[in-house]
Every structure is written in C-alpha cells, then in structure tokens.
Design a protein around this motif. Structure first.
Motif, mmCIF file in Angstrom:
data_model
loop_
_atom_site.group_PDB
_atom_site.id
_atom_site.type_symbol
_atom_site.label_atom_id
_atom_site.label_comp_id
_atom_site.label_asym_id
_atom_site.label_seq_id
_atom_site.Cartn_x
_atom_site.Cartn_y
_atom_site.Cartn_z
ATOM 1 N N ALA A 130 6.518 14.404 -1.528
ATOM 2 C CA ALA A 130 6.006 13.244 -0.795
ATOM 3 C C ALA A 130 6.565 11.915 -1.280
ATOM 4 O O ALA A 130 6.620 10.945 -0.519
ATOM 5 C CB ALA A 130 4.476 13.212 -0.888
ATOM 6 N N LEU A 131 6.979 11.834 -2.543
ATOM 7 C CA LEU A 131 7.385 10.552 -3.133
ATOM 8 C C LEU A 131 8.445 9.819 -2.313
ATOM 9 O O LEU A 131 8.259 8.637 -1.972
ATOM 10 C CB LEU A 131 7.864 10.780 -4.568
ATOM 11 C CG LEU A 131 8.457 9.557 -5.285
ATOM 12 C CD1 LEU A 131 7.428 8.436 -5.382
ATOM 13 C CD2 LEU A 131 8.956 9.951 -6.678
ATOM 14 N N PRO A 132 9.578 10.450 -1.962
ATOM 15 C CA PRO A 132 10.582 9.700 -1.190
ATOM 16 C C PRO A 132 10.099 9.307 0.201
ATOM 17 O O PRO A 132 10.536 8.282 0.742
ATOM 18 C CB PRO A 132 11.770 10.669 -1.120
ATOM 19 C CG PRO A 132 11.202 12.008 -1.381
ATOM 20 C CD PRO A 132 10.051 11.802 -2.303
ATOM 21 N N THR B 2 0.831 -1.208 0.000
ATOM 22 C CA THR B 2 0.000 0.000 0.000
ATOM 23 C C THR B 2 0.863 1.255 0.000
ATOM 24 O O THR B 2 0.593 2.215 -0.736
ATOM 25 C CB THR B 2 -0.937 0.010 1.217
ATOM 26 O OG1 THR B 2 -1.692 -1.202 1.247
ATOM 27 C CG2 THR B 2 -1.893 1.191 1.152
ATOM 28 N N ALA B 3 1.914 1.271 0.823
ATOM 29 C CA ALA B 3 2.819 2.421 0.841
ATOM 30 C C ALA B 3 3.528 2.578 -0.501
ATOM 31 O O ALA B 3 3.733 3.706 -0.983
ATOM 32 C CB ALA B 3 3.834 2.267 1.967
ATOM 33 N N TRP C 139 10.553 17.660 6.978
ATOM 34 C CA TRP C 139 11.722 18.218 6.291
ATOM 35 C C TRP C 139 11.861 17.627 4.889
ATOM 36 O O TRP C 139 12.084 18.358 3.915
ATOM 37 C CB TRP C 139 12.983 17.929 7.097
ATOM 38 C CG TRP C 139 14.231 18.363 6.377
ATOM 39 C CD1 TRP C 139 14.777 19.615 6.331
ATOM 40 C CD2 TRP C 139 15.068 17.533 5.558
ATOM 41 N NE1 TRP C 139 15.897 19.621 5.545
ATOM 42 C CE2 TRP C 139 16.106 18.365 5.059
ATOM 43 C CE3 TRP C 139 15.044 16.186 5.212
ATOM 44 C CZ2 TRP C 139 17.108 17.870 4.223
ATOM 45 C CZ3 TRP C 139 16.036 15.695 4.381
ATOM 46 C CH2 TRP C 139 17.052 16.526 3.896
ATOM 47 N N LEU C 140 11.718 16.294 4.774
ATOM 48 C CA LEU C 140 11.876 15.643 3.475
ATOM 49 C C LEU C 140 10.768 16.058 2.516
ATOM 50 O O LEU C 140 11.013 16.288 1.321
ATOM 51 C CB LEU C 140 11.884 14.122 3.658
ATOM 52 C CG LEU C 140 12.373 13.272 2.483
ATOM 53 C CD1 LEU C 140 13.783 13.674 2.085
ATOM 54 C CD2 LEU C 140 12.335 11.789 2.852
ATOM 55 N N LEU D 254 4.248 9.379 -8.143
ATOM 56 C CA LEU D 254 5.197 9.496 -9.247
ATOM 57 C C LEU D 254 4.476 9.710 -10.570
ATOM 58 O O LEU D 254 4.922 10.493 -11.424
ATOM 59 C CB LEU D 254 6.060 8.235 -9.318
ATOM 60 C CG LEU D 254 7.095 8.177 -10.445
ATOM 61 C CD1 LEU D 254 8.135 9.285 -10.276
ATOM 62 C CD2 LEU D 254 7.774 6.811 -10.472
ATOM 63 N N ALA D 255 3.324 9.041 -10.733
ATOM 64 C CA ALA D 255 2.557 9.156 -11.977
ATOM 65 C C ALA D 255 1.669 10.393 -12.006
ATOM 66 O O ALA D 255 1.001 10.647 -13.015
ATOM 67 C CB ALA D 255 1.706 7.902 -12.168
ATOM 68 N N GLY D 256 1.626 11.149 -10.907
ATOM 69 C CA GLY D 256 0.769 12.327 -10.845
ATOM 70 C C GLY D 256 -0.698 11.990 -10.704
ATOM 71 O O GLY D 256 -1.563 12.817 -11.017
#
Length: 390
Positions: A154-156, A74-75, A147-148, A83-85
């Motif tokens: 959000a992706l990473p 799920t994550a 921070w990230l 990533l795909a928008g």
C-alpha cells in the motif's frame, strides 16, 4: 485544470482500492470492513453544505487550496504510518474519514469553479469533460491501484495519491488570501437564510433535488446488488465480476464523449427520460442476463445513463444558480445524492433479502420508468419566485 483534476481523481481511486484491500487484510470481519464506506460518506453529510456556504463567502480558490493541501497531508500520513508499521484498522478508518472530510470541503467549490472559467454556452460541454476525467480515473484507477498493491503493497499507492493533490495546491496557491465573494446578507445567519430561500423559492432547483433523490435512490439498487448477485447467485469468478464493474465506468466514459453532441439533438427533458428508461432497462435485464457478454452490455448502458444524468444535473446547477450561491447549491445537491445512495443501498439489501435480487431490481426498474415520464414540462417564460427561468 482538467489535467490536474484527472490526475487527482486517478490517485484517489488508486488509494481507495489499496485502502479497501489493506483493511480486508487487517480483518476479515464484514462489520469492520463495512466501516470503510461509512467513514468515506459520513463527512459528506457533515461538511458538504457548510463547506459550500464557506466557499461562497470567502472564495472558492481559498477553500480549494486549503482542502487539497489537507488531502495531500492526510494521504502522506497514510504513507508515513504504513512505512512505520503503525497503520492499523483504527488509524486507517480515522484517516479515511479525514481524507474524505477534505474532499467534501473541496467538492462544492470545485464544481462551482469549473463553471466560472467558461462562457455560458460551453458550460454543458465543460460538465461533460469534468465527468470524463472522473470516469476515466474510476475505470483505470482501481486496476492500477490493485496491481500496485498486489506487487509492492500500500505504501507507494498512498504516496502517489499524496502527490496527485500537488497540482490543485499549485493551481490555487495564489488564492490563499481570504476574499469575500458573497454580496448577500452579512453574517453566517444571513448565509443560511439565503440557502434555505434558494430551496424554498426556486422551483427548478427544488425539482432538481426531487428528481435527483428519486433517480439515485433507485439506481443504487444496481450498484448495491450487482456484485453480490454475480458472486453468490451466478457464482461467476472475481475477474469476471471486476470486468462487469469496469463496464459501468466504460459506459460513463462513452456518455461523457457523446453528451456534447447528443445535447444539441434532443432536449434535456427528453434526455433525462431516456436515461431513466435506459437505467430501468438495465435493472430489469440484470437478473435475466444469461451470458457475460449481455451482462457487459447491460453494465455499459446503465453506466452511460447514470453518468449522463449526473452531467446534466451538474450543468443545470452551474447554469441556473447565481454564482455567489453556486457552491452551496452544489453542496446541498451532493448531500441529497449521497443520502439517496445510502438509503438506496440499505433498501436494496432489505428487499433482496426478502424477495430475492430479481424482484428487488424489477421494482426499482418499474419505479424508474414511472419517474421517467412523470416530469411536467414547464411553461415557456414561467419564472419562480427566486427569478430563475423555468
């Protein structure tokens, strides 16, 4: 397993922070953003108790493997859609529900599994260590996630959370085969009958549920009102508010470190009363605190009292309930905890709207003081009908 749990908790708190920020970026409508905590808590009400029964019947390791595998997938889907928008508000809320559904399935089995790996004399210390890993993550995870998210999006964060479940999956990969552990009445009907009998016949367990309901109902007033009070009444900057909220987590860490020593000095009953009294003091002082330093002290003490109570409750569950019933006992306790916190937040908002933050906090503090000294000591050697020692 402690390291595995700590990494998973850390990834989860990073993820929660990023998801909250991303939904706020999608929509500034408060009603939409309020759906996120609802999507996170609803699966607990729906799935925790059935998952506890299932874990007792087919094996905790089996449930932990598949639940954490589902969490990782799920994550990863969060990351792929971002990533795909294609990650909009609807998809984010739906995936949040799914992620917390797998957590609700794993939580009862995990808490029961911790006790099965330790001798009885170390179970209380194990509960404190389990609490320590969670609260370190609760303190540091949001800062890292925020921070990230601010730096690269959000992706990473979602990718890190997906990887954080790998330890659990590897740890329980040998438990994929179903092994029936429950030697009680056969069939699903018998399992539910045993669960209701546990509540009906075990006086200590029923007392725990009652104490937990009242404590978490009243202490939720602090968590529900502190941010809005500091931002709208005191008009403190967001950075200071974040520091005060982090102090709750710091207090919880202090509690986990001190508990293994303190539990040898005072009885559980005295410690429970002390924690309730300390939490009441925090609620009473919150509206009167005139400077940030005092607010930080109040939040630290309150966080320590809150976390210590949870640690004692978890230790009680693991020591007083038979191993084959332990997952469902933890599950029912979890439902009570989340239900009390949900109702407490709603009640806090209603009372604060009518009376103001101060009176609402003082009412909760007064009730906590009463509850702290209302517990009756059990007579030595007294047993309830389930055979549990009181």
């Amino acid at each position: 397993m402690w390291t595995v749990a700590a990494l998973s908790h850390f990834g989860t708190w990073m993820h929660n922070t990023a998801a909250t920020a991303q939904l706020a970026n999608f929509s500034a409508v408060p009603a939409v953003n309020a759906l996120l905590p609802a999507a996170a808590t609803l699966p607990v009400f729906l799935l925790a108790l059935p998952a506890g029964v299932l874990a007792d019947r087919i094996g905790r390791g089996t449930v932990l493997f598949w639940a954490n595998a589902a969490s990782a997938l799920t994550a990863a889907l969060f990351a792929a859609l971002d990533l795909a928008g294609a990650l909009g508000p609807g998809a984010l809320l739906a995936l949040t529900f799914g992620l917390n559904a797998s957590w609700a399935a794993a939580y009862p089995a995990w808490n029961a599994e911790v006790s099965s790996t330790l001798p009885a004399e170390l179970i209380k210390d194990g509960a404190a260590l389990n609490s320590l890993s969670f609260n370190i993550a609760r303190t540091l995870g949001p800062a890292a996630g925020g921070w990230l998210f601010g730096a690269v999006g959000a992706l990473p964060v979602y990718a890190v959370n997906a990887l954080s479940f790998a330890g659990f999956v590897l740890c329980f990969r040998r438990s994929r085969r179903i092994e029936r552990l429950d030697d009680g009445p056969a069939g699903r009907r018998g399992a539910w009958q045993e669960t209701t009998a546990l509540v009906r016949e075990s006086v200590p367990y029923r007392a725990l549920l009652t104490r937990a309901w009242l404590f978490f109902l009243l202490t939720q007033v602090m968590f529900a009102l502190t941010p809005v009070y500091l931002l709208t009444v005191r008009r403190l900057p967001e950075g200071v508010v974040g520091l005060v909220l982090a102090a709750f987590g710091f207090g919880a860490i202090c509690s986990a470190v001190a508990y293994p020593v303190v539990r040898h000095v005072v009885t559980d009953r005295v410690l429970r009363a002390s924690c309730a009294s300390a939490a009441a003091l925090g609620l009473a002082v919150l509206p009167l605190a005139g400077n940030v330093g005092l607010l930080l002290v109040v939040a630290t003490v309150f966080g320590a009292a809150f976390a210590c109570t949870i640690t004692m409750n978890n230790a009680f569950l693991q020591l007083s309930v038979a191993l084959r019933l332990r997952s469902r006992a933890v599950a029912l306790y979890t439902v009570v905890l989340y239900g009390a916190q949900t109702l407490g937040a709603l009640a806090a908002g209603a009372l604060a709207s009518q009376w103001g933050v101060g009176p609402a906090a003082w009412v909760a503090a007064a009730l906590l003081v009463v509850s702290a000294f209302a517990e009756r000591p059990a007579g030595p050697g007294t047993r309830d009908r389930s055979g549990a020692q009181r």
